[in-house]
Scaffold this motif. Sequence first.
Motif, PDB file in Angstrom:
ATOM      1  N   UNK A 220     -14.235  10.020   0.585  1.00 16.41           N
ATOM      2  CA  UNK A 220     -14.789   9.228  -0.509  1.00 16.41           C
ATOM      3  C   UNK A 220     -15.413  10.058  -1.615  1.00 16.41           C
TER       4      UNK A 220
ATOM      5  N   UNK B 175       0.811  -1.215   0.000  1.00 20.78           N
ATOM      6  CA  UNK B 175       0.000   0.000   0.000  1.00 20.78           C
ATOM      7  C   UNK B 175       0.842   1.261   0.000  1.00 20.78           C
TER       8      UNK B 175
ATOM      9  N   UNK C 267     -12.025  -0.677  20.026  1.00 16.54           N
ATOM     10  CA  UNK C 267     -13.279   0.084  19.950  1.00 16.54           C
ATOM     11  C   UNK C 267     -13.860   0.045  18.540  1.00 16.54           C
ATOM     12  N   UNK C 268     -13.380  -0.876  17.724  1.00 14.01           N
ATOM     13  CA  UNK C 268     -13.923  -1.119  16.382  1.00 14.01           C
ATOM     14  C   UNK C 268     -13.709   0.024  15.408  1.00 14.01           C
ATOM     15  N   UNK C 269     -12.817   0.970  15.740  1.00 21.38           N
ATOM     16  CA  UNK C 269     -12.579   2.061  14.784  1.00 21.38           C
ATOM     17  C   UNK C 269     -11.907   1.541  13.528  1.00 21.38           C
TER      18      UNK C 269
ATOM     19  N   UNK D  44     -12.368  -1.467  12.308  1.00 20.84           N
ATOM     20  CA  UNK D  44     -13.451  -2.099  11.551  1.00 20.84           C
ATOM     21  C   UNK D  44     -14.278  -1.047  10.827  1.00 20.84           C
ATOM     22  N   UNK D  45     -14.476   0.097  11.486  1.00 23.35           N
ATOM     23  CA  UNK D  45     -15.281   1.150  10.857  1.00 23.35           C
ATOM     24  C   UNK D  45     -14.596   1.658   9.597  1.00 23.35           C
ATOM     25  N   UNK D  46     -13.281   1.848   9.667  1.00 19.42           N
ATOM     26  CA  UNK D  46     -12.541   2.257   8.468  1.00 19.42           C
ATOM     27  C   UNK D  46     -12.742   1.237   7.363  1.00 19.42           C
ATOM     28  N   UNK D  47     -12.550  -0.030   7.746  1.00 19.34           N
ATOM     29  CA  UNK D  47     -12.665  -1.105   6.781  1.00 19.34           C
ATOM     30  C   UNK D  47     -14.064  -1.122   6.165  1.00 19.34           C
ATOM     31  N   UNK D  48     -15.078  -0.933   7.020  1.00 19.16           N
ATOM     32  CA  UNK D  48     -16.455  -0.967   6.530  1.00 19.16           C
ATOM     33  C   UNK D  48     -16.746   0.196   5.595  1.00 19.16           C
ATOM     34  N   UNK D  49     -15.983   1.303   5.726  1.00 17.77           N
ATOM     35  CA  UNK D  49     -16.169   2.415   4.787  1.00 17.77           C
ATOM     36  C   UNK D  49     -15.385   2.176   3.505  1.00 17.77           C
ATOM     37  N   UNK D  50     -14.849   0.972   3.367  1.00 14.61           N
ATOM     38  CA  UNK D  50     -14.034   0.628   2.199  1.00 14.61           C
ATOM     39  C   UNK D  50     -12.769   1.464   2.123  1.00 14.61           C
ATOM     40  N   UNK D  51     -12.277   1.893   3.292  1.00 15.19           N
ATOM     41  CA  UNK D  51     -10.975   2.558   3.347  1.00 15.19           C
ATOM     42  C   UNK D  51     -10.016   1.559   3.961  1.00 15.19           C
TER      43      UNK D  51
ATOM     44  N   UNK E  99      -4.498   3.800   5.687  1.00 18.11           N
ATOM     45  CA  UNK E  99      -4.820   4.982   6.495  1.00 18.11           C
ATOM     46  C   UNK E  99      -4.042   5.072   7.783  1.00 18.11           C
TER      47      UNK E  99
ATOM     48  N   UNK F 160       1.270  14.629   9.796  1.00 17.42           N
ATOM     49  CA  UNK F 160       0.689  14.580  11.141  1.00 17.42           C
ATOM     50  C   UNK F 160       1.434  13.576  12.027  1.00 17.42           C
TER      51      UNK F 160
ATOM     52  N   UNK G 133     -22.001   0.614  14.300  1.00 15.96           N
ATOM     53  CA  UNK G 133     -21.522  -0.383  15.249  1.00 15.96           C
ATOM     54  C   UNK G 133     -22.191  -0.221  16.598  1.00 15.96           C
TER      55      UNK G 133
ATOM     56  N   UNK H  35     -16.324  -8.138   7.401  1.00 15.84           N
ATOM     57  CA  UNK H  35     -15.235  -7.882   8.344  1.00 15.84           C
ATOM     58  C   UNK H  35     -14.699  -9.172   8.938  1.00 15.84           C
TER      59      UNK H  35
END
Lengths: 260, 248
Positions: free
Chosen positions: B106, A35, A128-130, A132-139, A144, A48, B84, B50
Amino acid sequence: MSWILIPFKIIGSYTHRFIRELGRMACFIAVSLFWMVFPPYLLQRVIKQVHFIGVKTTPVIVLTGSFTGMVLALQTYYALAKFGAESSLGPVVALSLIRELGPVISALMVTGCAGSALTAEIGIMRITEQIDALDAMALNPHKYLIVPNIIAGILSLPLLNAIFVVLGVFGGYAISVGLMDLSSGTYFQGIRDFIKTKDIFEGLCKSLSFGFLITWISCYKGYFTGYGAEGVSKSTIQSVVLSSVLILIWDYFMTSIMIL
Amino acid sequence: MIKVVDLFKSFKDHEVLSGVNLTIASGCSTALIGGSGQGKSILLKHIIGLLRPDKGKVLVDNQDISKLRRRPRKQLKERFGIVFQGGALFDSLTVFDNVAFPLREKTRLKEPVIRDKVLHELSRVGLSGAENKYPSEISGGMKKRVALARCLIMNPEIVLFDEPTAGLDPLIGKAIHRMIWECQKSFKFTALIVTHEIPAIFSIVDNIAMLYNGKIIFTGTPEEIRASQDPVVHQFIHGELEGPISLK
Ligand SMILES: Nc1ncnc2c1ncn2[C@@H]1O[C@H](COP(=O)(O)OP(=O)(O)OP(=O)(O)O)[C@@H](O)[C@H]1O
Ligand SMILES: [Mg+2]
């Protein structure tokens, strides 16, 4: 099971775990390198993260750098005085700092200050699944989170190393001129005569590779953290210990390759 | 259409899902109910890709998400939105930046447009004025609503809600239900809502599915579930302590 087999079972399971861990680490870095090559390049996130590592570590580097230089000058003076070679104090101090102490100590400081924080931060994002949240947004989380950190490590370690070395050389100068009555010309002229560009280059190469190593391990440990606060604290400890040990081992191999 | 076919998943020796079969029609809203720890959240994570199933598959419009290549997989994921259970807000970003995050990453929208959209979305979940706070500074129920706003702002085609109203007071809970219902009716997205709000949920969804012991033991409309004679279903929706479900 017969008792004879028990030691073999224990050794086997440890070996198995060890090899699996190595494999996972290799896959982790392979995906990250993949990547790293492909766009989009997230320059802002890199900046950053450089800021993150720099802000966390610079004060510590300033302190440890100057004190290391000072104590090095004291000790070296003591040893050199036995041979009557006090006049070469400057190059000896500078050479140890540039080739060895600068890269290693600054890397250890970054591990303690920024590496641990990185593991904890990524670990918390995991539990805290953040992530997973990135992944779920297809990022892609590697893109990242991991890649900017690794690039930032590679960029900032040589810079911190440079600060460390410069302050160390001046700390040594303060001791040798202020305390040991060496002339200031002798100190710097010796450095100018004996330090080659190659030395500086090798020192920077070392710290660059340490930057890669630290961020790799810190990100890896955070990314695959266990459950809950306990999992994160365990990963943080592991990441600091593993990075520190690997820095010293890797340092030996780098040095032996570069000197030969 | 989402089809879950014979899905198995275990963690170590603990089998959580043991042969889940579930079909979710496009444009419908389905509620997924079931006891705590029965694997509802795990099932959602399989649907969005996931987690990988041990056995079985998840088909979204006849594509198996775990077998797709990188690009089509990404395209498929972009059609999904998920809220979530814990919110999963980015805690280094403010509420505003959290909701703006998917738009910034996006889309190529200009900042003023993003600003309008985000403020509108936040006002819809009743959070005007909280946009400059960080997730650690707001209450659990507010986090839920921010997560909801972040999910709905992209107008996803398929939305998975993991307990969108847990931890909210009854009024806000009702308002959120109403909002989900309105959005679902106007945008016609496919919704799967994991919830413990029985019977409130019955009035806003088209179908109910119940997960019990790793399997879907009931699917049907709210009327059907009310009339169901299955002792497990009956006990669960009426919240009776006596019955086949033991609470040990
Ligand atoms: N990563 C994991 N490793 C091991 N076990 C897990 C993991 N994630 C979940 N489990 C187990 O899977 C089971 C189902 O968890 P899940 O979060 O899906 O429950 P749930 O149905 O969503 O419950 P709730 O209604 O309380 O949210 C639990 O018993 C949990 O212990
Ligand atoms: Mg859950």
